[in-house]
Design a protein around this motif. Structure first.
Motif, PDB file in Angstrom:
ATOM      1  N   LYS A  75     -14.377  -1.128  -3.518  1.00 22.83           N
ATOM      2  CA  LYS A  75     -13.839  -0.264  -4.412  1.00 22.83           C
ATOM      3  C   LYS A  75     -12.341  -0.170  -4.769  1.00 22.83           C
ATOM      4  O   LYS A  75     -11.698  -0.724  -3.792  1.00 22.83           O
ATOM      5  CB  LYS A  75     -14.426   1.258  -3.801  1.00 22.83           C
ATOM      6  N   GLU A  76     -12.091   0.415  -5.845  1.00 28.41           N
ATOM      7  CA  GLU A  76     -10.570   0.169  -6.331  1.00 28.41           C
ATOM      8  C   GLU A  76      -9.668   0.957  -5.068  1.00 28.41           C
ATOM      9  O   GLU A  76      -8.635   0.267  -4.735  1.00 28.41           O
ATOM     10  CB  GLU A  76     -10.204   1.012  -7.684  1.00 28.41           C
ATOM     11  N   HIS A 117     -10.455   5.202   4.120  1.00 28.06           N
ATOM     12  CA  HIS A 117     -10.470   3.619   2.991  1.00 28.06           C
ATOM     13  C   HIS A 117     -10.256   2.505   3.738  1.00 28.06           C
ATOM     14  O   HIS A 117     -11.041   1.634   3.429  1.00 28.06           O
ATOM     15  CB  HIS A 117      -9.352   4.234   1.849  1.00 28.06           C
TER      16      HIS A 117
END
Length: 165
Positions: free
Chosen positions: A111-112, A145
């Motif tokens: 994911k970005e 993240h």
């Protein structure tokens, strides 16, 4: 700090960061130029304590603007290795290049947010607070993240290794 000195100290790191995002040598060069142009325009207006983190933030925003402007997938034709070690054989260089390409592909499948965090913290070795400032997120969110991104990349590497055996 003068912009000339900041340029000399950070241009290669910014290029590598932007190259890892864009996967294109020419786009990365253009974005480095754009980042330093923006920095030149804004440098006098700000009190900057950490010029390196600030330049990465400017480069990140230049990339995001470029990506929004083009709204297309950027495909990498090739990776140019900059290190010239005399002990390396052409075969070894090719294998390292392919391995690095596979790792970049794994990173780009994330994911970005995970991708940006992984590139900033692991590939470019920025501190958590610097990367969090660049991406406008809290440090704990960044760590989450980063953890998820690392785990996903490791799973993909392990899967590839099992397929190769």
């Amino acid at each position: 700090m003068e912009l000339d000195k900041a340029y000399q100290e950070n241009v290669n790191d910014l290029y590598r960061y932007l190259f890892s995002l864009s996967k294109d040598h020419f786009i990365a060069e253009d974005l480095v130029q754009e980042a330093f142009y923006r920095a030149y325009l804004q440098l006098e207006d700000y009190e900057i304590s950490n010029i390196r983190a600030w330049l990465f933030k400017v480069a990140y925003h230049a990339f995001i603007d470029f990506q929004r402007k083009n709204k297309r997938l950027i495909i990498q034709d090739q990776i140019e290795e900059r290190g010239n070690l005399s002990m390396e054989t052409p075969e070894k260089k090719l294998l390292e290049k392919e391995s690095f390409q596979l790792l970049l592909n794994d990173i780009h499948s994330l994911k970005e947010q995970e991708r940006h965090v992984l590139l900033l913290c692991d590939l470019h070795q920025l501190k958590y607070n610097e990367a969090a400032e660049i991406l406008n997120m809290k440090v704990n969110t960044l760590k989450s993240h980063l953890h998820r991104g690392r785990r996903k990349v490791m799973e993909r590497v392990k899967e590839r290794m099992m397929v190769d055996e």
